[in-house]
Design a protein around this motif. Sequence first.
Motif, PDB file in Angstrom:
ATOM      1  N   GLU A   1       0.841  -1.202   0.000  1.00 53.32           N
ATOM      2  CA  GLU A   1       0.000   0.000   0.000  1.00 53.32           C
ATOM      3  C   GLU A   1       0.868   1.241   0.000  1.00 53.32           C
ATOM      4  OE1 GLU A   1      -3.205   0.233   2.786  1.00 53.32           O
ATOM      5  OE2 GLU A   1      -3.894  -1.782   2.306  1.00 53.32           O
ATOM      6  N   TRP A   2       0.427   2.225  -0.742  1.00 54.58           N
ATOM      7  CA  TRP A   2       1.169   3.466  -0.910  1.00 54.58           C
ATOM      8  C   TRP A   2       0.251   4.648  -0.660  1.00 54.58           C
ATOM      9  CZ3 TRP A   2       6.326   3.194  -2.360  1.00 54.58           C
ATOM     10  CH2 TRP A   2       6.778   1.943  -2.758  1.00 54.58           C
ATOM     11  N   ASP A   3       0.813   5.741  -0.154  1.00 53.89           N
ATOM     12  CA  ASP A   3       0.088   6.997  -0.056  1.00 53.89           C
ATOM     13  C   ASP A   3       0.255   7.724  -1.379  1.00 53.89           C
ATOM     14  OD1 ASP A   3      -0.728   6.634   2.588  1.00 53.89           O
ATOM     15  OD2 ASP A   3       1.140   7.467   3.369  1.00 53.89           O
TER      16      ASP A   3
ATOM     17  N   TYR B   1      -4.900   9.795  -0.943  1.00 54.26           N
ATOM     18  CA  TYR B   1      -5.589   8.525  -0.728  1.00 54.26           C
ATOM     19  C   TYR B   1      -4.573   7.394  -0.762  1.00 54.26           C
ATOM     20  CZ  TYR B   1      -5.249   8.190  -5.797  1.00 54.26           C
ATOM     21  OH  TYR B   1      -4.775   8.145  -7.087  1.00 54.26           O
ATOM     22  N   ARG B   2      -5.006   6.212  -0.374  1.00 50.52           N
ATOM     23  CA  ARG B   2      -4.133   5.035  -0.396  1.00 50.52           C
ATOM     24  C   ARG B   2      -4.292   4.295  -1.720  1.00 50.52           C
ATOM     25  NH1 ARG B   2      -5.695   1.245   4.020  1.00 50.52           N
ATOM     26  NH2 ARG B   2      -7.743   1.886   3.356  1.00 50.52           N
TER      27      ARG B   2
ATOM     28  N   ALA C   1     -10.034  -2.481  -7.719  1.00 49.94           N
ATOM     29  CA  ALA C   1     -11.227  -2.332  -6.884  1.00 49.94           C
ATOM     30  C   ALA C   1     -10.903  -1.513  -5.635  1.00 49.94           C
ATOM     31  CB  ALA C   1     -11.795  -3.693  -6.514  1.00 49.94           C
ATOM     32  N   PHE C   2      -9.804  -1.833  -4.971  1.00 52.55           N
ATOM     33  CA  PHE C   2      -9.384  -1.097  -3.783  1.00 52.55           C
ATOM     34  C   PHE C   2      -9.075   0.357  -4.131  1.00 52.55           C
ATOM     35  CE2 PHE C   2      -6.055   0.590  -1.044  1.00 52.55           C
ATOM     36  CZ  PHE C   2      -6.569   0.350   0.219  1.00 52.55           C
ATOM     37  N   ASN C   3      -8.295   0.571  -5.191  1.00 51.04           N
ATOM     38  CA  ASN C   3      -7.871   1.919  -5.554  1.00 51.04           C
ATOM     39  C   ASN C   3      -9.041   2.802  -5.968  1.00 51.04           C
ATOM     40  OD1 ASN C   3      -5.303   1.077  -4.949  1.00 51.04           O
ATOM     41  ND2 ASN C   3      -4.664   0.857  -7.078  1.00 51.04           N
TER      42      ASN C   3
ATOM     43  N   ARG D   1     -13.691   7.721  -2.136  1.00 57.66           N
ATOM     44  CA  ARG D   1     -13.801   8.149  -0.730  1.00 57.66           C
ATOM     45  C   ARG D   1     -13.046   9.454  -0.492  1.00 57.66           C
ATOM     46  NH1 ARG D   1     -12.905   2.333   2.287  1.00 57.66           N
ATOM     47  NH2 ARG D   1     -15.031   1.579   2.003  1.00 57.66           N
ATOM     48  N   ALA D   2     -11.877   9.583  -1.080  1.00 52.38           N
ATOM     49  CA  ALA D   2     -11.070  10.789  -0.884  1.00 52.38           C
ATOM     50  C   ALA D   2     -11.747  12.014  -1.489  1.00 52.38           C
ATOM     51  CB  ALA D   2      -9.679  10.600  -1.496  1.00 52.38           C
ATOM     52  N   TYR D   3     -12.232  11.901  -2.707  1.00 59.70           N
ATOM     53  CA  TYR D   3     -12.849  13.055  -3.366  1.00 59.70           C
ATOM     54  C   TYR D   3     -14.189  13.426  -2.744  1.00 59.70           C
ATOM     55  CZ  TYR D   3      -9.597  13.872  -7.174  1.00 59.70           C
ATOM     56  OH  TYR D   3      -8.501  14.227  -7.909  1.00 59.70           O
TER      57      TYR D   3
END
Length: 94
Positions: free
Chosen positions: A4-6, A52-53, A69-71, A77-79
């Motif tokens: 996982e990355w920021d 976001y992650r 799917a995760f991204n 969610r972030a926007y």
Amino acid sequence: LAGEWDATVDFAGYEFPSAVPKEVLAREPTVPGFQKLSLAFIPDVGSDRRGYRMRFVQTPKGDVVEDRAFNLTEVQRAYLARDDAVDGVEYDPD
């Protein structure tokens, strides 16, 4: 690179590759990018920087690929600034 990355998105502007003036396109709300959520990975074009992650996973063959799917869920969610913005994402890489 798996893990996982920021990530940070900073939308710097847009350019139309056609001869149609952007003012004409902007009048049509169904053109992707002019209506909120019309582009999945930039759901609010022109908004402020968002963080976001992102997740990348290793396939059985050893390749590292994006967990789409995760991204996608994380971007939405972030926007939208809501954890309940996405109920689920179905993605079939085949």
